[in-house]
Structure formats: structure tokens, C-alpha cells
Design a protein around this motif. Structure first.
Motif, PDB file in Angstrom:
ATOM      1  N   ARG A 205       0.865  -1.178   0.000  1.00 54.87           N
ATOM      2  CA  ARG A 205       0.000   0.000   0.000  1.00 54.87           C
ATOM      3  C   ARG A 205       0.899   1.224   0.000  1.00 54.87           C
ATOM      4  O   ARG A 205       2.068   1.157   0.403  1.00 54.87           O
ATOM      5  CB  ARG A 205      -0.935   0.022   1.220  1.00 54.87           C
ATOM      6  CG  ARG A 205      -0.203   0.027   2.517  1.00 54.87           C
ATOM      7  CD  ARG A 205      -1.098   0.201   3.726  1.00 54.87           C
ATOM      8  NE  ARG A 205      -0.277   0.272   4.923  1.00 54.87           N
ATOM      9  CZ  ARG A 205       0.387   1.366   5.313  1.00 54.87           C
ATOM     10  NH1 ARG A 205       0.286   2.485   4.619  1.00 54.87           N
ATOM     11  NH2 ARG A 205       1.130   1.342   6.391  1.00 54.87           N
ATOM     12  N   GLN A 582      -7.947   7.702   6.846  1.00 60.97           N
ATOM     13  CA  GLN A 582      -7.664   6.453   6.157  1.00 60.97           C
ATOM     14  C   GLN A 582      -8.354   6.426   4.794  1.00 60.97           C
ATOM     15  O   GLN A 582      -9.419   7.015   4.614  1.00 60.97           O
ATOM     16  CB  GLN A 582      -8.140   5.271   7.004  1.00 60.97           C
ATOM     17  CG  GLN A 582      -7.459   5.169   8.356  1.00 60.97           C
ATOM     18  CD  GLN A 582      -5.948   5.124   8.225  1.00 60.97           C
ATOM     19  OE1 GLN A 582      -5.403   4.274   7.536  1.00 60.97           O
ATOM     20  NE2 GLN A 582      -5.275   6.050   8.889  1.00 60.97           N
ATOM     21  N   PRO A 583      -7.748   5.743   3.816  1.00 61.13           N
ATOM     22  CA  PRO A 583      -8.328   5.722   2.465  1.00 61.13           C
ATOM     23  C   PRO A 583      -9.659   4.989   2.437  1.00 61.13           C
ATOM     24  O   PRO A 583      -9.947   4.125   3.274  1.00 61.13           O
ATOM     25  CB  PRO A 583      -7.254   4.994   1.642  1.00 61.13           C
ATOM     26  CG  PRO A 583      -6.490   4.189   2.633  1.00 61.13           C
ATOM     27  CD  PRO A 583      -6.487   4.993   3.896  1.00 61.13           C
ATOM     28  N   LEU A 586      -8.738   0.639  -1.471  1.00 62.48           N
ATOM     29  CA  LEU A 586      -7.384   0.155  -1.739  1.00 62.48           C
ATOM     30  C   LEU A 586      -7.459  -0.806  -2.915  1.00 62.48           C
ATOM     31  O   LEU A 586      -8.317  -1.699  -2.941  1.00 62.48           O
ATOM     32  CB  LEU A 586      -6.807  -0.555  -0.516  1.00 62.48           C
ATOM     33  CG  LEU A 586      -6.468   0.327   0.695  1.00 62.48           C
ATOM     34  CD1 LEU A 586      -6.238  -0.544   1.929  1.00 62.48           C
ATOM     35  CD2 LEU A 586      -5.240   1.191   0.424  1.00 62.48           C
ATOM     36  N   TRP A 618      -3.215  -4.860   4.905  1.00 61.68           N
ATOM     37  CA  TRP A 618      -4.269  -3.854   4.767  1.00 61.68           C
ATOM     38  C   TRP A 618      -5.079  -3.725   6.050  1.00 61.68           C
ATOM     39  O   TRP A 618      -5.386  -2.606   6.488  1.00 61.68           O
ATOM     40  CB  TRP A 618      -5.184  -4.238   3.605  1.00 61.68           C
ATOM     41  CG  TRP A 618      -4.611  -3.916   2.253  1.00 61.68           C
ATOM     42  CD1 TRP A 618      -3.392  -3.365   1.986  1.00 61.68           C
ATOM     43  CD2 TRP A 618      -5.245  -4.115   0.984  1.00 61.68           C
ATOM     44  NE1 TRP A 618      -3.217  -3.222   0.634  1.00 61.68           N
ATOM     45  CE2 TRP A 618      -4.336  -3.671  -0.005  1.00 61.68           C
ATOM     46  CE3 TRP A 618      -6.463  -4.641   0.587  1.00 61.68           C
ATOM     47  CZ2 TRP A 618      -4.645  -3.730  -1.365  1.00 61.68           C
ATOM     48  CZ3 TRP A 618      -6.776  -4.698  -0.765  1.00 61.68           C
ATOM     49  CH2 TRP A 618      -5.875  -4.239  -1.732  1.00 61.68           C
ATOM     50  N   ASP A 622      -5.269  -0.535   8.842  1.00 64.99           N
ATOM     51  CA  ASP A 622      -6.559   0.084   9.151  1.00 64.99           C
ATOM     52  C   ASP A 622      -6.938  -0.105  10.617  1.00 64.99           C
ATOM     53  O   ASP A 622      -8.062   0.222  11.013  1.00 64.99           O
ATOM     54  CB  ASP A 622      -7.642  -0.521   8.254  1.00 64.99           C
ATOM     55  CG  ASP A 622      -8.798   0.427   8.035  1.00 64.99           C
ATOM     56  OD1 ASP A 622      -8.566   1.571   7.619  1.00 64.99           O
ATOM     57  OD2 ASP A 622      -9.952   0.026   8.306  1.00 64.99           O
ATOM     58  N   THR A 698       0.166  -0.417  -6.317  1.00 69.00           N
ATOM     59  CA  THR A 698      -1.009  -0.372  -5.447  1.00 69.00           C
ATOM     60  C   THR A 698      -1.469   1.065  -5.233  1.00 69.00           C
ATOM     61  O   THR A 698      -0.649   1.978  -5.042  1.00 69.00           O
ATOM     62  CB  THR A 698      -0.681  -1.022  -4.094  1.00 69.00           C
ATOM     63  OG1 THR A 698      -0.261  -2.366  -4.319  1.00 69.00           O
ATOM     64  CG2 THR A 698      -1.886  -1.020  -3.179  1.00 69.00           C
ATOM     65  N   ALA A 700      -4.231   3.898  -3.272  1.00 67.33           N
ATOM     66  CA  ALA A 700      -5.131   4.229  -2.170  1.00 67.33           C
ATOM     67  C   ALA A 700      -5.973   5.417  -2.615  1.00 67.33           C
ATOM     68  O   ALA A 700      -5.434   6.471  -2.978  1.00 67.33           O
ATOM     69  CB  ALA A 700      -4.348   4.567  -0.904  1.00 67.33           C
ATOM     70  N   THR A 702      -9.048   8.175  -1.809  1.00 66.74           N
ATOM     71  CA  THR A 702      -9.783   8.857  -0.742  1.00 66.74           C
ATOM     72  C   THR A 702     -10.803   9.786  -1.366  1.00 66.74           C
ATOM     73  O   THR A 702     -10.476  10.549  -2.293  1.00 66.74           O
ATOM     74  CB  THR A 702      -8.827   9.670   0.148  1.00 66.74           C
ATOM     75  OG1 THR A 702      -7.796   8.811   0.638  1.00 66.74           O
ATOM     76  CG2 THR A 702      -9.573  10.281   1.323  1.00 66.74           C
TER      77      THR A 702
END
Length: 759
Positions: A205, A582-583, A586, A618, A622, A698, A700, A702
Motif C-alpha cells: 500500500r 484512512q483511504p 485500496l 491492509w 486500518d 497499489t 489508495a 480517498t
């Protein structure tokens, strides 16, 4: 002329009047205005004290490390001759200014440039080919350099002498291969095999640890697994002195493991082997997790603690034996002889444990302390720590971005500050009978052990939270319960076992070592089972970690009350890290896994592969306690043979299209479409497809309004030797926005009624 004893007036103001009472014309001086000059003067005095003689050296490795950090933050590889020339020029300029007031800033700037140049040179020296895409059924021949015995599979590093692959002419220097347990070839042997090779593992990530960078600096260009059997054959050459040395040391480790195995078994045997040889992969997952949750995980990785114990045991044992010889303690410097013996023991321990970068760092720190003893200098000082840090960073600049370096030196900085500042006060002579009785019964030693565990734990907390997304609330309790036994029983018994093994008298020492390990494991399991033992922390960016590091450095190196500025910076960094959002989505690099934050605030997973490591990382990032097998991960997800769909928190749909024929429907119904194939250019939805994933890795995402901000593992323009940019692909924006729906052409076909009416 004034009379004696009478006040003298000057410019119409009585000399006996306080100066602060006279307000300037046209203004008003508030009460307390005179305190500001005093504050400014106090601050100046503190700054002068911090810039005094001997206070500059501890800041040089900080600046040197800052230059290394700048190097790793670069988008592409710097030009070696330019940065080397710049570093040399700035260093010469600082030398010329050594008698000037500008020397301090000049040497710091030169240290930054030198760190940048050293990291650039190390990368250029390590340059080798890195595999960019998977290769299947590759024929390899080469020498086995290292071997790891793990719980389920074994692993070895092959130095490649010949390589053949279909439709590829890439040539790799070293590869790391996994095999079925018990089938790994001997170190030093020459083998031929077929393997499937994959590029080094990229970050799972954005912002996570880059394993490909580690493998690059180890000289490894790919990883994979063996397909079929392994054939040992006669090598075309001897393989070199380095390979023979590796084979000898591996044989020595295997012999030690065999002797331990004769007395201990299971996790006790695995932990004992890990403490003495550095091979820690055979420890079972439950014990390994309990050790890390309880805060005792540092015991399993050979670090400064292990080096200190080995050197300390040898130092005091040799000194005690020499003191028993009449006349030696008076006529000879047995303290220096003992330090030399401890240095030799630490060097042997370094070689036996594999001489990894983390172990090298620990050895350098221990060696600097022992050499200081031999030359009659104070051993535990900030200067000693600075010299050790400079040596480590000069030899291995890549160590700066490794969690073991960060945690080790943060803990050491805190402990040195404790020794320099706290210990003199704690070990001062007791001034009344109660204090004397407490000190006599070991109260000060217990207090020092508690403070050492507390400070080391607090100093390493930001790095544990950043890299592993967890903290150890009961770490002090676990260390107080287990570390005295490890220091007084486990490690000394292990050293005695090594000495007694050639004589066949080592069995009792392995038994004693097992007793201590039993206690350590019991403490770790008990602490790990306490309520709230797992302190999960959501992922945060590198900026709060840098701020936390600055705060720790200020608190550790400053000696005046200015050090509390570091505490303010540290608290601000904690608030900053905890406030990071936090996103919402993912997307894995291969497009086979997508995590979507639903209306319940938790991630829901769409995946077509079985990458449990990715999912574990992941969830950890989180601060999610669920495991890969939790049924709640797939709640709200609808799937068929063509793909899957799940809603976001706002109700919009995210689709993972597995087949091309599903893209048309997904593009018309979903807000975001993820696919491992190239998406059609007229797709009405926001798209993450194969070209973007190949280029950026990868992702992310938002939510920002109706679209998404995009954070990628590989940002635009990034091209480093361990993470080369994909060729032939275009750049992508840092945001995804909804596309305007293409206007549909109106149907121009007239109705039959209209045609009949006109006829």
C-alpha cells in the motif's frame, strides 16, 4: 555638583526612579514589559550552552542521516559525480571555516551533502538487474550462498552463473527461492534447477515498507519458488573464498542447532537457535505473535541487547578470572584486557549470527564502547553513540530506512540520555535512613531497570506504530518479568554451551537455557492475553514519523530546558499521526484485490486471488482486528462469474470486472470500475485499469467530493534502481473525477405511421 549620598538626576528623571516606570511620550508600557528581555536573555544563554564545546558532534550523524533520507526521497537516481563533487566541496569549505563562527552551520550542511553522496555511491556500487515482470520455467545454475530453515518452507539464495528463460534475455545475479521443507540444498553447493521468478515484492500500500529496496541492497534481483527437483552437480569453478567462508559458517550454525536439538525441541529449540545463530524463522506463529504483542519481540532479533549481553558476560568473566591471579589486578590493566576479549567475542558472535545489517550495527555500537574502555574514555556518552551511528550509516546508508535501525538507535538514545542525566541523580548518595535501606535492598537497581524499559519502550513506540501499526501497552511489564531471566540465565547459559560443545559437556547448559526460555515464553503468553494487550494504530504518513523523530532527537541531545521543545514536537506529531484520514478504497497492484470502506466504516474485500499477506497488511494498517478468514470481510458484496460489486459509504457502487464482457455493464452502473485489463476509452465510470496499475502499483483512493484523490506506491516520475518505472506507459493524474456522460445520438428512424401519412 551633587552632594554625597543624594540621588543624581539625569535628563530630568530622578536616578532613584525605576526605569520601567517612565513611559515614552505618546505610548503606554504595559505591566510586566521588563520580563521579555529577561526571557530573551535566558533563551540566548540556553542556546549558547547548547552550542558550547563538545556539543556539535552528536548532531553530525543527525545531519548525515538527513542527507541519506533526502536521497531515498528523490524521484530518480542522482548523478553520482555531481553529488560527490558537491559533498567534497562543502566538506573542504567547512574545514576552511573551522575557526569561524560559520563552522557549525557549514559542517552540518557538509554532513547532509556527504550523507546524500554516500547513499548515492552505495547504490551505484550495488547496481544490478532487477526483474520487472514474472518469468515462468526459468533454468538456473549457480551456487547456494545462504539457507533459511522456516516453519513451513525452506528458502535459499542462489548466486546465478547461468540463466535461460523463454522470450527473455534478462540476466540476474542473485535470486531467492522457496522450496519444500527439508529440501533446501547445502550452502556452498552448485545446483541446477527450474524456477518461477517474480519481481521483488513492492509496497502493499502507499507508504508501507518497501521490501524490493531491501532485496536490492542484498544484491537479490528476484524471488520465486523451485519447480521440480534440484540437481547437484560439479561446479565450473571453486566459487571463491567468500562462498567457502559462507559454507563453513553455515556448517557451524547447523552443528550448533544439532547440539541444541539433542536437548531441546519445538519453540525452545527454535528460540535458542535464534538467539545464538540468528536463524529465527522456525518459531511457530502463536509464540512469535505472543512475543511481539507482549513487547518481547526484540529478543528474537539479534540486536544491541544481545551484543551487549555477550560482551558484558565475557568482559566480567575474564576480568573476574584475571583478578583471581595474584598481582594481575595491581600490575596490569586487566580492565583493558577484558574489553579486548569482549571485543573478540562480539566479533565472533557477529560472524556466527550471519552479519546482517542490523547485527553489524549492534556490533559497531558495542565495539565503540569497548574501544572507549581500552583507551580510557567514558564508554556510554552521546559522542560514543554519534561515532557508532556515523560508522553504521557510512557502511550501510540503507539501514536508515530500516525499522531495526530506527528502533535500536531511538532506544539507545533514550538510554544514553538516562545514563547521562537520570543515573547521577538516581545513584546519588542517600541522605536519610529510609533511602539507604531502599538502596541497600536493590531499590535503585529495580528503579533503573523499570526506567530503562519504560524509556526504551516509549522511544521505539513511534516506529513500531509506523511500521507494524501496533504498540505494546504492557511492554514494560513483559520486559521487567522476562529480561532479567534472559540476561542472567538464557544468554550466559547459551555462551557456556558454545564453549562446552567441543568437549561434549554442553547438554546441561542447553537444558538451563530451555528453562529460561520457558519462563520468557510464559511471560509473553500471559502479557499477550491481558485485556488491551494489542494496541492497534491506524497507518499514518512519513511526515508525522519525521516530526516524532525530531522530537526524540531534541529531547535526547539537548541538555538545557530547551529539550522540552522536543516534547512539544513529539506531542504534535502524535496528534498529527492520529488525525490522518484512512483511504476509502485500496486497489492491489495486480487488480485482483480491492478493499472498499462501507457504511459501517470498515473495509470490505473483493478479491479473486489468495494473497493473505496483502490482506493482513491492509487490515493492520486500518487498525482492524479481523483476520483474512473473517466472514464479515465479504458482507455487502455481490459476485458472479464476471466480477463483483459493493457499495461505498455514500451508496455509489465499486465494481471489480474480471472479464471483458462485464465492462460495458459496469461502466454504465458503477461509480468506479477496477479491472486487470485495459478499460475501453468510452467508459462512463471512473476507471482503474491495467496500464495504471502497472505504472503506479497499489493505489489508495480517498473521497474528494464526487471523485477520489489518488495516492500511489510509485508516484509520477519515480524511477529508482529497486523500483524501475514501467516502460511505454503514460502518466496519470493524481485524482479521479466523474466523466461527463457522452451525449447520445437521437434516433432518426421515422415511425411507420408518419411514413404512411406522407405517402
Amino acid at each position: 555638583m551633587a552632594e554625597p549620598g543624594r540621588p543624581v538626576r539625569s535628563q530630568g528623571v530622578a536616578g532613584t526612579w525605576p526605569v520601567g516606570r517612565a513611559a515614552p511620550a505618546g505610548g503606554f508600557v504595559p505591566a510586566g514589559f521588563g520580563i521579555w528581555p529577561a526571557i530573551v536573555e535566558t533563551l540566548r544563554a540556553w542556546v549558547r550552552a547548547e552550542a558550547g564545546p563538545g556539543r556539535l558532534l552528536p548532531w553530525v550523524p543527525v545531519a548525515f542521516g538527513g542527507g541519506i533520507a533526502l536521497y531515498f526521497a528523490a524521484d530518480h537516481e542522482p548523478v553520482l559525480w555531481v553529488v560527490a563533487t558537491t559533498g567534497i566541496a562543502l566538506l573542504l569549505g567547512a574545514i576552511l571555516l573551522r575557526r569561524s563562527r560559520l563552522f557549525a552551520p557549514a559542517i552540518m550542511i557538509a554532513a547532509v551533502a556527504s550523507g546524500f553522496a554516500m547513499a548515492t555511491w552505495k547504490t551505484a556500487r550495488m547496481a544490478h538487474t532487477v526483474l520487472a515482470k514474472p518469468l515462468y520455467s526459468v533454468s538456473l545454475s549457480g551456487f547456494v550462498e545462504t539457507r533459511d530453515i522456516r516453519e513451513r518452507t525452506d528458502r535459499f539464495v542462489l548466486r546465478v552463473t547461468a540463466m535461460e528463460a523463454q522470450r527473455s534475455d534478462v540476466k540476474l545475479e542473485r535470486v531467492r527461492l522457496s522450496v519444500r521443507k527439508g529440501t533446501a540444498p547445502e550452502v556452498g553447493s552448485f545446483v541446477q534447477l527450474k524456477a518461477r521468478l517474480m519481481p521483488p515484492l513492492s509496497p502493499v500500500r502507499p507508504g508501507s515498507y518497501d521490501f524490493s529496496r531491501d532485496m536490492f541492497f542484498q544484491g537479490i534481483g528476484a524471488s520465486g519458488f523451485v519447480m521440480g527437483g534440484i540437481t547437484a552437480s560439479v561446479p565450473p569453478d571453486a566459487g571463491g573464498l567468500r562462498l567457502r567462508y559462507a559454507a563453513f559458517m553455515q556448517g557451524l550454525r547447523d552443528a550448533i542447532d544439532a547440539r541444541i536439538r539433542a536437548t531441546l525441541e519445538g519453540d525452545n529449540r527454535a528460540i535458542a537457535t535464534a538467539l545464538l545463530t540468528g536463524r529465527r524463522d522456525a518459531i511457530t506463529a502463536p509464540v512469535n505473535d505472543a512475543m511481539f504483542i507482549s513487547g518481547l519481540g526484540h529478543v528474537l532479533s539479534i540486536s544491541g541487547y544481545h551484543m551487549a549481553v555477550v560482551a558484558g558476560v565475557v568482559f566480567f568473566a575474564v576480568r573476574a578470572l584475571l583478578a583471581l591471579i595474584p598481582g594481575f589486578a595491581v600490575g596490569f590493566a586487566i580492565k583493558k584486557w577484558s574489553a579486548a576479549a569482549a571485543l573478540v567475542a562480539a566479533a565472533f558472535y557477529l560472524l556466527l549470527s550471519g552479519a546482517e545489517v542490523a547485527t553489524q550495527r549492534s556490533f559497531f555500537m558495542t565495539a565503540v564502547v569497548l574501544i572507549a574502555v581500552m583507551v580510557d574514555r567514558r564508554a556510554i556518552t552521546f559522542r560514543t553513540l554519534a561515532v557508532a551511528a556515523l560508522i553504521v550509516l557510512a557502511v550501510a546508508p540503507e539501514a536508515l530506512v530500516h525499522p531495526s535501525f530506527q528502533m535500536s538507535f531511538a532506544a539507545t538514545l533514550g538510554l544514553v540520555a538516562l545514563v547521562q542525566i537520570g543515573m547521577p541523580n538516581l545513584f546519588a548518595s542517600p541522605d536519610h535512613s529510609t533511602t539507604a535501606r531502599i538502596a541497600m535492598w536493590g531499590g535503585r537497581e529495580i528503579a533503573m531497570l523499570f526506567l530503562a524499559s519504560l524509556i526504551a519502550g516509549l522511544a521505539t513506540t513511534p516506529y513500531a506504530a509506523f511500521h507494524f501499526h501496533r504498540v505494546t501497552p504492557y511492554g514494560v511489564l513483559a520486559n521487567l518479568g522476562a529480561m532479567p531471566v534472559v540476561s542472567a540465565l538464557v544468554m550466559p547459559a547459551g555462551l557456556l554451551g558454545l564453549l562446552a560443545a567441543p568437549f561434549g559437556l554442553d547438554g546441561v547448559f542447553w537444558w538451563l537455557m530451555g528453562i529460561g526460555i520457558d519462563w520468557m515464553v510464559a511471560v509473553s503468553r500471559w502479557v499477550a492475553a491481558l485485556p488491551g494487550a494489542v494496541g492497534r494504530i491506524p497507518a499514518f504518513g512519513i511526515a508525522p514519523l519525521i516530526a516524532a523523530s525530531l522530537g526524540l532527537i531534541l529531547m535526547g541531545l539537548l541538555r538545557t530546558p530547551l529539550r522540552w521543545c522536543g516534547a512539544a514536537v513529539l506531542l504534535a506529531s502524535i496528534a498529527w499521526g492520529l488525525s490522518v484520514r484512512q483511504p476509502d478504497i485500496l486497489v492491489a497492484r495486480d487488480g485482483a484485490s480491492v478493499a472498499v470502506r462501507g457504511g459501517d466504516g470498515r473495509l470490505h474485500l473483493i478479491r479473486t486471488g489468495k494473497d493473505n499477506f496483502l490482506l493482513k497488511e491492509w487490515l493492520a494498517a486500518d487498525a482492524d482486528s479481523r483476520d483474512a478468514g473473517s466472514a464479515s470481510l465479504t458482507e455487502g458484496i455481490s459476485c458472479d462469474e464476471a466480477g463483483c460489486v459493493t457499495p461505498l459509504a455514500d451508496g455509489r457502487l465499486v465494481a471489480l470486472a474480471s472479464r471483458i464482457d462485464a465492462l460495458a455493464d459496469d461502466c454504465s452502473r458503477a461509480a468506479l470500475v477496477v479491472t486487470s485489463r485495459p478499460a475501453p476509452p468510452d467508459c462512463a465510470a471512473m476507471v482503474v485499469d491495467r496500464p495504471r496499475l502497472l505504472r503506479q502499483g497499489t493505489l489508495a483512493l480517498t473521497r474528494r467530493g464526487d471523485g477520489f484523490s489518488v495516492q500511489a506506491v510509485r508516484a509520477r516520475g519515480t524511477n529508482r534502481p529497486w523500483s524501475p518505472a514501467a516502460a511505454g506507459e503514460g502518466d496519470f493524474e493524481t485524482a479521479l473525477m466523474p466523466r461527463a456522460a457522452a451525449p447520445r445520438a437521437k434516433d432518426a428512424t421515422p415511425s411507420e405511421a408518419d411514413l404512411q401519412a406522407e405517402d
